[in-house]
Scaffold this motif. Structure first.
Motif, mmCIF file in Angstrom:
data_model
loop_
_atom_site.group_PDB
_atom_site.id
_atom_site.type_symbol
_atom_site.label_atom_id
_atom_site.label_comp_id
_atom_site.label_asym_id
_atom_site.label_seq_id
_atom_site.Cartn_x
_atom_site.Cartn_y
_atom_site.Cartn_z
ATOM 1 N N LEU A 1 -32.426 -3.211 -16.520
ATOM 2 C CA LEU A 1 -31.687 -3.150 -17.667
ATOM 3 C C LEU A 1 -30.098 -2.670 -17.489
ATOM 4 O O LEU A 1 -29.306 -2.635 -18.623
ATOM 5 C CB LEU A 1 -32.291 -2.234 -18.814
ATOM 6 N N PHE B 1 -23.240 -14.412 -12.147
ATOM 7 C CA PHE B 1 -22.186 -14.871 -13.063
ATOM 8 C C PHE B 1 -21.199 -15.354 -12.269
ATOM 9 O O PHE B 1 -20.658 -14.716 -11.435
ATOM 10 C CB PHE B 1 -21.923 -13.539 -13.918
ATOM 11 N N VAL C 1 -24.504 -17.924 -16.974
ATOM 12 C CA VAL C 1 -25.082 -17.175 -15.749
ATOM 13 C C VAL C 1 -26.593 -17.972 -15.424
ATOM 14 O O VAL C 1 -27.108 -18.845 -15.916
ATOM 15 C CB VAL C 1 -25.911 -15.830 -16.455
ATOM 16 N N TYR D 1 -23.379 -6.286 -8.678
ATOM 17 C CA TYR D 1 -22.514 -5.716 -9.310
ATOM 18 C C TYR D 1 -21.563 -4.662 -8.465
ATOM 19 O O TYR D 1 -22.136 -3.920 -7.718
ATOM 20 C CB TYR D 1 -23.172 -4.631 -10.260
ATOM 21 N N ARG D 2 -20.229 -4.924 -8.823
ATOM 22 C CA ARG D 2 -19.567 -4.122 -7.571
ATOM 23 C C ARG D 2 -18.379 -3.225 -8.488
ATOM 24 O O ARG D 2 -17.940 -3.627 -9.443
ATOM 25 C CB ARG D 2 -18.723 -4.828 -6.674
ATOM 26 N N PRO E 1 -27.473 -6.575 -10.124
ATOM 27 C CA PRO E 1 -26.837 -6.445 -11.684
ATOM 28 C C PRO E 1 -28.026 -6.623 -12.486
ATOM 29 O O PRO E 1 -29.240 -6.589 -12.103
ATOM 30 C CB PRO E 1 -26.500 -7.939 -11.532
ATOM 31 N N GLU E 2 -27.678 -6.161 -13.914
ATOM 32 C CA GLU E 2 -28.518 -6.246 -14.903
ATOM 33 C C GLU E 2 -29.217 -7.482 -15.136
ATOM 34 O O GLU E 2 -28.759 -8.549 -14.705
ATOM 35 C CB GLU E 2 -27.892 -5.635 -16.304
ATOM 36 N N GLY F 1 -25.387 5.711 -15.630
ATOM 37 C CA GLY F 1 -25.925 4.474 -16.142
ATOM 38 C C GLY F 1 -26.331 3.608 -15.459
ATOM 39 O O GLY F 1 -27.112 2.333 -15.797
ATOM 40 N N HIS G 1 -31.455 1.900 -14.859
ATOM 41 C CA HIS G 1 -32.374 1.669 -15.999
ATOM 42 C C HIS G 1 -33.320 0.654 -15.917
ATOM 43 O O HIS G 1 -32.558 -0.576 -15.670
ATOM 44 C CB HIS G 1 -31.636 1.666 -17.291
#
Lengths: 273, 550
Positions: free
Chosen positions: A12, A97, A103, A190-191, A216-217, A258, A261
Motif C-alpha cells: 500500500l 509507471f 501503469v 520508488y526512488r 512501488p505501491e 510511511g 504498509h
C-alpha cells in the motif's frame, strides 16, 4: 507431508526491505533481491519476525508456541522449532509507471511459475511478450509497443491474464523474459533522495545525503507457508484469531516515513470436508 | 525512428536532443506549448491516474490548502526540478520530508515528545541505541485539480545581477511546481492514541505547515492559507500593475515578487555604504542565498502573501488587487533584541520600496493607467501603483516640505544603513560603496521630487518626458534614450507617484501625491549619451517643477 497455505501481499506504500550491510552501492541503500531475477523479495525471516511481533500485541496468544521459543542465555536447549514455516515472498506483478502510458503490471515466467506452484492454479503459463486484453499500447507502424526506459518492447499477442492475478481482476499487464525483468524492475522502483537537514536551520547538513529505493505501491507478492498438521493450519491465528484471514501489516524498514504498509491475505488450503 | 519516440524524461539532456529546463526564446505565446517542459508534462500526465491514491485504513488524514505554489525537489532528474512522482504518476510529498518538518516543529511545541513521536538515539547502559518513534508519516498527495499542465510549468528567473549590479546576462528556467494544491497528509501510529493526543499531533503538524513546507518557502512557496508562523510584520496593501506571465502567455499574480523587491533594495541600500562583498554577505544573512562552496545560507526573513481570491482581478494584461496581506516571516531568529532591530530595518525597507520603487513587473514606473496625461494615448500597459491600507497607513513617511524629504534621505535612510552595517552587523563601511549601477550612493544617484496636491486626478509630469515628443520648453523628451531604457536594457530612471501625507496633531492627513524621479546617471557616458544626460539634468534643475532632494 506438510499442510500448505500461502499469503498474498499487496503493498500500500513503498516497501523497503534493506539488503545486507556491505551491499550498498555508494550512498544508495539497496533493497534485498532474488539472485535469479534480480527482483525484490521479503526474506522468510522478515516475514516470521513480523508475524511474531504482531502476535505479541494479542494477549491471549503465545508467540513462542507458534513461532518457536527464543534462546535464553545460559539455558541449554531452550529453543524450540517454529510451528509455522515461512518461505520468502517474491513478486508476482510489479506496477511500472512510465510517462505517456498508463501503469503496466509486469512479470516474467520464473515469477509466474513460482506463483503457480504455490497457489496450485491450473492456468497455462503465457508466452513471452503476451499482454493482457485490457492493455492500451502505442501502435507504431502497425506494431503494438510499450516504452520502458531502455527502449521499446514489441508485444506478441493478447490474452486474458485474469487467472494470474490473485484478486481475479483484469489489469494492464505484460510478460517479459527472466533476464529482462531485472532491468524493468530497477526502473520501476520508488526512488527518493534524502538529505539530513541541520538541527537549527533548514539547510542541508554537509555530506548527509543518501538515496533510498523501494518496491512501488500496488506491487503484488506471494509467499508460501507450511504447518505440520491439519489442525495447526486450522487453528493458527496470525491476525488475532483463526477466523480472520487478512489484515494490514508493516514490513521492512523506514516505517516511520510511511514505507512498508502492506495488505496481507492468508489462503489456508484446507482439504474440503 | 524509435529514438524520436522516447519520452523526454528518458532522453540525454544535451542540446539538440532534449533540454527540459530551457525556455526557447523563439517559442512565444501560442507556440509556448512546444517548449519541451510542456511536452514533458504532457507525457507525464498522459498515463497518470486521475485521482490521488487513498491512504489505507487506520491512517489519520487532514487536508490543507496551499496559498500559491508548492515545490519540492525529487532530486531524481539532473535536468529539471520536479516533485517526487508516485507509482501511479501522482505527485507526492514524501513521508521523510514530512517527518523532518514535524520533528522540527515538535521541538518548539512539545520538546519532550520528540523521542516518543519521531524516535532518536538513547543511551542504555552506556551504549547508544536507536529507539523508533510511534508515529508514521505517510506524506501527502494533492487531492484537488493539479493536472492542468500549464499550471504545473513554473519558472525561476534570477535577475539580481541584471537589475541591481550590472547588465549581466540573466535567463529564466523551467521547473515543475503545483499551483494552489490542496494536500491531504497522512499520519498513523503504531499504538492507539486518544482523540486529545491526535489533536495535539495535528497541532504540531500545523505548526510545521506554518513555517512553509518544501523548497523556496522564503519566496512565498509552500505556505498554507492560514499560516501560524511567527511574523515580524503584516502589511495590508492594495495595488495594480502589469501582470506576470507564464511562458505560454497566461497571466499569473506571483507573490514572490515581494521578496525579489525587498531583497534587491536591501542590496542597493547597503551597497551605498559598504563594499559589494559586505553588502552581499549581509543581504544573504537577512534573506538567504548561496555561498558558493559553503553551500547555502538560510535567511532570517521570509515573505508570504495571501489574499482572498475575490479581492484579486486578473485581466489579460493587468491585475488589480483590492486587498492583500504581505507577511514578513521570521524564519530563524531566536534573539528577541535582534527581532526588534530587524523590525525597524524591514519597516525602513518597506517605506523605501513604497516611496521610490514599486513591486512586480515594470516596477520602475508608476501606473500609466492611472497617472499618464493621455490615458488613451499610450500603446501598452506599463507600471504599477501600490498603497498601504488600514493601520499600515502609518508606514507612509509624512512630509511637509522639501527639507523634510532631504532630511529623511540623509538621516532616515543613508545614516541608518551605515548604523546597521556597523552596529548590527559589526562590519566596516566604505565611503565609495559598491561598484554597482544602482548602489544607493550620493555620487551615483539623484532623487528629484515635486508635490502635487491634486487628490483625485493627479497626473504625472515625468511620464510625458518618457513618451511624448518634445512640444515645448517645459517638456523635455528623453524618449528612447539610455536614460529610459528599452527592452533588455534596464533604464536609469525610476518614477513613482507616492501618496503624500502630512501629520497634524498626531493624525495623518492625505494631501495628494509626491512625484519622485530617481536617476542613476551613467558615470561613463560619452558622446551623445553624455550630452543627453547633461542636458536633461540641467533641464530638471533650471526649468522643471522638480527639486533635487538627494
Amino acid at each position: 507431508m506438510y499442510q500448505k497455505a500461502y499469503g498474498i501481499i499487496e503493498t500500500l506504500s513503498p516497501l523497503h526491505v534493506g539488503a545486507t550491510a556491505g551491499e550498498e552501492s555508494g550512498n544508495l541503500n539497496l533493497i534485498f533481491r532474488d539472485p535469479f531475477t534480480q527482483t525484490g523479495i521479503i526474506p522468510g525471516s522478515s516475514l516470521r519476525g513480523r508475524f511474531r511481533a504482531e502476535m505479541r500485541f494479542q494477549d491471549s496468544q503465545d508467540e513462542q508456541y507458534w513461532y518457536g521459543h527464543e534462546a535464553e542465555p545460559g539455558v541449554p536447549d531452550s529453543t524450540t522449532e517454529s510451528r509455522v514455516k515461512f518461505e520468502y515472498a517474491s513478486i508476482v506483478w510489479l506496477p511500472v509507471f512510465c510517462p505517456g502510458q498508463p501503469v503496466v503490471w509486469v512479470s516474467c515466467p520464473r515469477l509466474l511459475q513460482r506463483y503457480k506452484r504455490i497457489t496450485g492454479i491450473s492456468a497455462e503459463l503465457p508466452d513471452l511478450y503476451t499482454a493482457s486484453d485490457s492493455l492500451n499500447a502505442l501502435q507504431i507502424d502497425g506494431q503494438y509497443k510499450l516504452f520502458f526506459n531502455f527502449g521499446f518492447l514489441k508485444l506478441a499477442g493478447k490474452e486474458n491474464l485474469q487467472a494470474w492475478f490473485p484478486d481475479g481482476q483484469e489489469r494492464s499487464a505484460v510478460i517479459v523474459a527472466d533476464d529482462e525483468i531485472g532491468m524493468i524492475h530497477d526502473m520501476a522502483l520508488y526512488r527518493q533522495s534524502r538529505v539530513k537537514l541541520c538541527d537549527e536551520e533548514k539547510k542541508v547538513e554537509g555530506g548527509q545525503f543518501f538515496n533510498t529505493e523501494a518496491l512501488p505501491e500496488s506491487t503484488i507478492m506471494v509467499f508460501p507457508v507450511a504447518l505440520r498438521r491439519e489442525e495447526e493450519l486450522r487453528d493458527w491465528p496470525p491476525f488475532g484469531d483463526n477466523t480472520i484471514n487478512e489484515d494490514e501489516m508493516y514490513f521492512g524498514g523506514l516505517e516511520s516515513i510511511g514505507f512498508g504498509h502492506c495488505w496481507v491475505r492468508l489462503h489456508r488450503q484446507l482439504p474440503q470436508t | 525512428m524509435d529514438a524520436d519516440r522516447v519520452p523526454l524524461a528518458f532522453r540525454a539532456q544535451i542540446e539538440g536532443r532534449c533540454q527540459v529546463q530551457r525556455i526557447n526564446p523563439d517559442l512565444k505565446g501560442d507556440d509556448a506549448a512546444h517548449n519541451q517542459a510542456y511536452i514533458w508534462v504532457k507525457e507525464w500526465l498522459r498515463g497518470a491516474l486521475q485521482d490521488a491514491p487513498e491512504f489505507p485504513e487506520g491512517v489519520k488524514t487532514k487536508e490543507y490548502e496551499i496559498s500559491w505554489r508548492f515545490v519540492t525537489n525529487s532530486g531524481q532528474d539532473d535536468s529539471i526540478i520536479r516533485p517526487v512522482i508516485s507509482g501511479t504518476g501522482c505527485p507526492f510529498y514524501p513521508g521523510s520530508s514530512m517527518k523532518g518538518a514535524f520533528r522540527r516543529a515538535c521541538k518548539s511545541v512539545f520538546p519532550q515528545r520528540i523521542l516518543q513521536y519521531c524516535g532518536g538515539e538513547v543511551v542504555v547502559d552506556g551504549t547508544r541505541q536507536t529507539q523508533p518513534g510511534i508515529l508514521r508519516f505517510h506524506g501527502a498527495y494533492p487531492v484537488n485539480h493539479w493536472k492542468d499542465k500549464s499550471d504545473l510549468v513554473d519558472l525561476v528567473h534570477p535577475q539580481q545581477n541584471w537589475q541591481v549590479e550590472e547588465q549581466a546576462a540573466h535567463s529564466a528556467f523551467f521547473m515543475m511546481s503545483l499551483f494552489q494544491p490542496t494536500l491531504r497528509f497522512g499520519i498513523s501510529s503504531n499504538q492507539p492514541l486518544s482523540e486529545t493526543e491526535w489533536a495535539e499531533i495535528w497541532q504540531v503538524w500545523e505548526t510545521a505547515l506554518g513555517y512553509g513546507i518544501g523548497s523556496r518557502v522564503s519566496a512565498g512557496y509552500g505556505h498554507v492559507m492560514d499560516s501560524t508562523v511567527p511574523r515580524l510584520l503584516s502589511i495590508r496593501l492594495r495595488g495594480e500593475g502589469l501582470i506576470s506571465r507564464r511562458v505560454n502567455g497566461d497571466g499569473e499574480f506571483r507573490p514572490n515578487l515581494f521578496k525579489a523587491a525587498l531583497r534587491g533594495h536591501t542590496l542597493r541600500l547597503l551597497g551605498g555604504v559598504t563594499t559589494a562583498e559586505i553588502a552581499q554577505t549581509i543581504t544573504k544573512r537577512l534573506w538567504g542565498g548561496f555561498a558558493g562552496r559553503d553551500g547555502s545560507v538560510m535567511g532570517e526573513l521570509g515573505v508570504a502573501f495571501r489574499c482572498d481570491r475575490r479581492q484579486l482581478d486578473e485581466g489579460p494584461q493587468w491585475f488589480t488587487l483590492h486587498e492583500g496581506q504581505l507577511d514578513i516571516l521570521l524564519l530563524n531568529v531566536r534573539d528577541e533584541e535582534r527581532r526588534q532591530r530587524l523590525r525597524t530595518f524591514v519597516i525602513r525597507l518597506i517605506k523605501f520600496s513604497m516611496m521610490l520603487g514599486g513591486f512586480g513587473k515594470s516596477w520602475r514606473r508608476a501606473s500609466h493607467r492611472r497617472f499618464f496625461s493621455k490615458k488613451k494615448d499610450y500603446r501598452r500597459d506599463i507600471g504599477c501603483h501600490w498603497e498601504f491600507l488600514g493601520r499600515e497607513l502609518g508606514l507612509y513617511q509624512p512630509f511637509r516640505n522639501l527639507d523634510d524629504i532631504r532630511r529623511y534621505f540623509v538621516r532616515g535612510l543613508y545614516q541608518s544603513m551605515q548604523d546597521w552595517v556597523m552596529q548590527d552587523e559589526g562590519q566596516r563601511l566604505d565611503v565609495r560603496g559598491a561598484n554597482w549601477r544602482e548602489a544607493w550612493h550620493p555620487d551615483r544617484i539623484q532623487v528629484w521630487a515635486r508635490f502635487d496636491d491634486d487628490m483625485e486626478d493627479a497626473i504625472s509630469t515625468a511620464l510625458d518626458w518618457f513618451h511624448q515628443e518634445q512640444d515645448s520648453l517645459s517638456h523635455r523628451s528623453i524618449k528612447q534614450t539610455h536614460l529610459t531604457g528599452k527592452l533588455n536594457q534596464v533604464g536609469r530612471m525610476w518614477q513613482r507617484m507616492y501618496p503624500w501625507y502630512v501629520k497634524r496633531d498626531g493624525r495623518l492627513i492625505w494631501r495628494g501625491f509626491i512625484e519622485f524621479v530617481t536617476i542613476f546617471p551613467d558615470l561613463n557616458a560619452t558622446g551623445d549619451n553624455l550630452a543627453i544626460q547633461q542636458d536633461f539634468l540641467q533641464f530638471l534643475d533650471e526649468v522643471s517643477e522638480f527639486d533635487r532632494v538627494w
